[in-house]
Scaffold this motif. Structure first.
Motif, mmCIF file in Angstrom:
data_model
loop_
_atom_site.group_PDB
_atom_site.id
_atom_site.type_symbol
_atom_site.label_atom_id
_atom_site.label_comp_id
_atom_site.label_asym_id
_atom_site.label_seq_id
_atom_site.Cartn_x
_atom_site.Cartn_y
_atom_site.Cartn_z
ATOM 1 N N TYR A 241 17.251 23.129 -13.004
ATOM 2 C CA TYR A 241 17.595 23.075 -14.429
ATOM 3 C C TYR A 241 16.356 23.393 -15.274
ATOM 4 O O TYR A 241 16.433 24.154 -16.242
ATOM 5 N N ASN A 288 18.272 9.061 -17.209
ATOM 6 C CA ASN A 288 18.062 10.075 -18.242
ATOM 7 C C ASN A 288 19.372 10.739 -18.641
ATOM 8 O O ASN A 288 19.390 11.849 -19.170
ATOM 9 N N ALA A 291 19.965 12.118 -22.298
ATOM 10 C CA ALA A 291 19.270 13.362 -22.662
ATOM 11 C C ALA A 291 19.987 14.577 -22.077
ATOM 12 O O ALA A 291 20.130 15.608 -22.747
ATOM 13 N N TYR A 292 20.442 14.471 -20.840
ATOM 14 C CA TYR A 292 21.155 15.609 -20.250
ATOM 15 C C TYR A 292 22.490 15.846 -20.953
ATOM 16 O O TYR A 292 22.906 16.984 -21.174
ATOM 17 N N ASP A 295 21.854 17.666 -24.059
ATOM 18 C CA ASP A 295 21.592 19.072 -23.750
ATOM 19 C C ASP A 295 22.902 19.840 -23.552
ATOM 20 O O ASP A 295 23.078 20.946 -24.068
HETATM 21 C C1 NAG Z 1 15.337 14.148 -19.109
HETATM 22 O O1 NAG Z 1 16.265 15.177 -19.436
HETATM 23 C C2 NAG Z 1 15.724 16.266 -20.164
HETATM 24 C C3 NAG Z 1 16.859 17.240 -20.394
HETATM 25 O O2 NAG Z 1 17.347 17.047 -21.624
HETATM 26 C C4 NAG Z 1 14.604 16.935 -19.379
HETATM 27 O O3 NAG Z 1 14.036 17.960 -20.183
HETATM 28 C C5 NAG Z 1 13.569 15.919 -19.010
HETATM 29 O O4 NAG Z 1 12.615 16.524 -18.195
HETATM 30 C C6 NAG Z 1 14.210 14.747 -18.282
HETATM 31 N N1 NAG Z 1 13.218 13.730 -18.000
HETATM 32 C C7 NAG Z 1 13.086 13.170 -16.810
HETATM 33 C C8 NAG Z 1 12.042 12.122 -16.686
HETATM 34 O O5 NAG Z 1 13.782 13.485 -15.866
#
Ligand code: NAG
Ligand code: NAG
Ligand code: NAG
Ligand code: NAG
Ligand code: NAG
Ligand code: NAG
Ligand code: NAG
Ligand code: NAG
Ligand code: NAG
Ligand code: NAG
Ligand code: NAG
Ligand code: NAG
Length: 602
Positions: A241, A288, A291-292, A295
């Motif tokens: 990703y 996380n 956050a994903y 996205d």
């Molecule tokens: C958390 O998710 C984001 C994608 O939105 C990514 O850019 C980031 O690296 C992730 N952080 C970790 C600690 O996995």
């Protein structure tokens, strides 16, 4: 860079592992096709659905590349393509041949693995009822372990092994596959956003399965659970990703970097792969996830993917197009993990209205898709080759959404279940040809899949390794091996099916064709419904209705001049052709040049 290097190293030291669950002894092997006419004597679990699921998984054994295990189930398959990757000093042996030929393509493979893992996440209990979970594990690992090898460092992914043109010229068995078999990669400076993201989605979906995550249903299987494998898959998902989103070369479709793959599997966009990868990452990442998810929503809105679900523009779900799946998975996540979704404006009801707009157009025939006279769902253009694929992918998504109780009303839920069941019935024999389109399940099943591996044609002479018989349909008279569990492309827009080996449009098999049927069969076992439709189909009924003449499609043109009554679908298709005739002519011009160069999905 240092971090990426360390990650790469930890992947490389992992030994290859076959199935963790012990395979049944004696092994499951497909029963004779004649059993397909017999009603089951039991109700739970249903013998016929269990056998169908078993046969569908067996097909993937038949498609294996590389060194086969000593306990291989398919006695007529041999070790093959053991030197794959030697051109780049890597071991890229293993994995699966894509379709009727001997090329390995990562983009459709990773779509198929994602689809199958997703199906096992919400209908895994079906595999357990059928005693097929160990084979599911074995099948998934054969693909995923190869994808791990194809991802040797953070920003490198091999997307193809084998030469499509060379392969098209060869029509023999698995012992004389011609070389060279080049390995093609995407990388930091020549990226492939869609291919990296789709591979990420496969790793993430399967990681979720191996870590016992659940998705809106209580029917997932936990027998596969393995936290160390799940975390290996997860680290590949994350890295791919990041590669997809942050490559130095920017974002582009992967055939820009590897035009050779574009010959067979050109991708039309990458935001849909990014969105579905982020959604599966949100499912598998416990810390996380928010956050994903954010996205995924960003990709969904930034490319206006929702427009592809509107009546009149509704898209298909397949190796190239993911949008209908994004909305269904979005709804599943929003209902199962409200905490992950809580900060976003993409709420459960947003996904539900997108999904129900899309399915509603299909069920109510108010969009661009329509049913053939015999009842098969067609999308003009998309269904011109492998007509069953768009229909079964819709049926799979619809059944999933209905089974998860995500519909806004009971009546809509009933309509979806009935519609999806109708498409499934069609594929399994409730059609004007009386053909169940899965090889080896019923006496009327296709006898001539377009599959070099099953024909038994043995080329001889000076240029043996580059020869095909003059007439694929008659040499040999009968295929040497029954390619059990292979789902063929399907009939034409008038429901006609010729069962010709040379007709790759109707008769080819492929990894992604069988994938939705696996999930539909697993769902049928979970639902506890009666036998698959084919037990009601009379042996020999196809012979009575087998069409005369020849097909008119991209593989065979001789039937194109013959007159025949057009179905409603045919008339609509003609209206569309007339409207966009200029575009089509330009498209066909490009297409013929492409075909003349010897391309195509052989
Ligand atoms: C958390 O998710 C984001 C994608 O939105 C990514 O850019 C980031 O690296 C992730 N952080 C970790 C600690 O996995
Ligand atoms: C889990 O998977 C790993 C990696 O494939 C394998 O080494 C291990 O044997 C599996 N564990 C169990 C309990 O099967
Ligand atoms: C049902 O039982 C009969 C009699 O034992 C047997 O011949 C038949 O094969 C069974 N049907 C299936 C689908 O197994
Ligand atoms: C699965 O295995 C169990 C235990 O051996 C057996 O009772 C059952 O009939 C099997 N089910 C199927 C569908 O093969
Ligand atoms: C595998 O090898 C055997 C001979 O050992 C041969 O008869 C068979 O046709 C081969 N299989 C394929 C798919 O070529
Ligand atoms: C990166 O990929 C491109 C396209 O496949 C290839 O031409 C190039 O050699 C690759 N770069 C490296 C460093 O391998
Ligand atoms: C869906 O609703 C039915 C009927 O209320 C129930 O039996 C079933 O368990 C529900 N399924 C899920 C996944 O919630
Ligand atoms: C998955 O669930 C099974 C059964 O509850 C359990 O034995 C296994 O340890 C779990 N695996 C993981 C990775 O959570
Ligand atoms: C990596 O990609 C993410 C998602 O598009 C973006 O937010 C982030 O800024 C990128 N990071 C770098 C270093 O380019
Ligand atoms: C959610 O936010 C995005 C980006 O700000 C916007 O494009 C979209 O229309 C919003 N969706 C809804 C349902 O409000
Ligand atoms: C089809 O349209 C009718 C009338 O508008 C509506 O009541 C029904 O719910 C629709 N069906 C689906 C599946 O959307
Ligand atoms: C074998 O192939 C070569 C190169 O294509 C060709 O020149 C030669 O005539 C062929 N030989 C036979 C016997 O077909």
């Amino acid at each position: 860079m240092l971090l990426a290097g360390a990650l790469a190293l930890s992947w490389l030291v992992l030994p290859p592992v076959l199935a963790q669950l012990s395979l049944p002894e004696p092994p499951y092997t497909p029963p004779d096709a004649s059993l397909g006419t017999e009603a089951s004597n039991d109700s739970t679990p249903n013998t016929q659905w269990s056998n169908l699921l078993g046969n569908l998984l067996y097909f993937y054994d038949e498609q294996r590349s590389g060194k086969l295990p000593s306990n291989k189930r398919v006695s007529w398959r041999n070790d093959s393509a053991l030197d794959d990757g030697s051109d780049v000093n890597l071991d890229l042996s293993g994995g699966y041949y894509d379709a009727g030929d001997y090329v390995k393509y990562t983009f459709p493979l990773s779509f198929s693995l994602m689809s199958i893992c997703w199906g096992a996440l919400d209908a895994g209990q079906g595999y357990e009822l059928a005693n097929q979970t160990a084979y599911l594990d074995d099948m998934l690992r054969w693909g995923l372990d190869w994808m791990i090898k194809a991802h040797p460092s953070a920003n490198t992914l091999y997307v193809q092994v084998g030469d499509g043109n060379l392969d098209n010229a060869y029509w023999g068995g698995d012992r004389d596959i011609p070389g060279p078999r080049p390995s093609y990669q995407i990388n930091d400076t020549s990226p492939g956003t869609d291919a990296a993201a789709q591979a990420s989605a496969a790793f993430a979906a399967c990681s979720a399965l191996y870590s016992n995550r659940t998705l809106s249903t209580s029917t997932s299987t936990t027998a596969l659970g393995n936290s160390s494998y799940a975390s290996t898959l997860q680290s590949h998902a994350r890295a791919l990703y990041n590669f997809a989103t942050n490559a130095t070369g920017g974002m582009q479709t992967y055939q820009t970097a590897v035009p050779q793959s574009g010959d067979a599997y050109a991708s039309s966009a990458y935001s849909d792969e990014l969105a579905i990868a982020a959604l599966f990452l949100a499912l598998t990442e416990t810390s996380n996830a928010t956050a994903y998810y954010a996205d995924a929503v960003k990709w969904y809105y930034s490319d206006n993917l929702g427009s592809q679900l509107k009546a009149g523009d509704e898209t298909v779900f397949n190796w190239d197009a993911k949008t209908p799946g994004i909305a269904v998975l979005g709804a599943q996540l929003a209902s199962s993990y409200p905490d992950v979704v809580s900060g976003s404006n993409a709420t459960l009801s947003v996904w539900q209205s997108a999904v129900e707009g899309y399915f509603g157009a299909i069920v109510n025939d108010s969009g661009r898709s329509h049913l053939t006279d015999g009842g098969l769902l067609l999308f003009p253009g998309d269904s011109d080759e492998a007509s069953l694929n768009p229909a079964l992918n819709v049926a799979m998504l619809m059944m999933r959404y209905a089974l998860a109780n995500l519909t806004t009303t009971q009546s809509v839920q009933d309509q979806y279940t009935a519609f999806a069941q109708g498409q499934l019935n069609y594929a399994l024999g409730k059609n004007p040809m009386s053909v169940p389109y899965v090889v080896g399940t019923h006496p009327n099943s296709p006898a001539n899949p377009h599959s070099a591996i099953s024909t038994g044609y043995a080329p001889t002479g000076a240029n043996a390794s580059l020869s095909a018989p003059d007439d694929l349909d008659t040499t040999p008279a009968q295929e040497a091996y029954v390619l059990y569990g292979g789902l063929v492309g399907g009939p034409d827009a008038q429901d006609r099916f010729w069962d010709l080996r040379s007709d790759w449009v109707q008769n080819e098999v492929a990894l992604d064709y069988s994938a939705p049927l696996l999930t539909l069969a697993a769902q049928a076992l979970v639902r506890g419904v009666g036998d698959p439709y084919y037990t009601q189909v009379k042996a020999g009924a196809y012979d009575a209705v087998r069409p005369g003449g020849t097909p008119c499609d991209a593989a065979i043109k001789t039937g194109c001049s013959t007159k025949g009554g057009l179905s409603k679908g045919g008339k609509i298709a003609i209206a569309v052709v007339v409207t966009v005739v200029g575009l089509i002519i330009i498209g066909l011009g490009a297409y013929w040049i492409w075909r003349a160069q010897g391309n195509g999905r052989y």
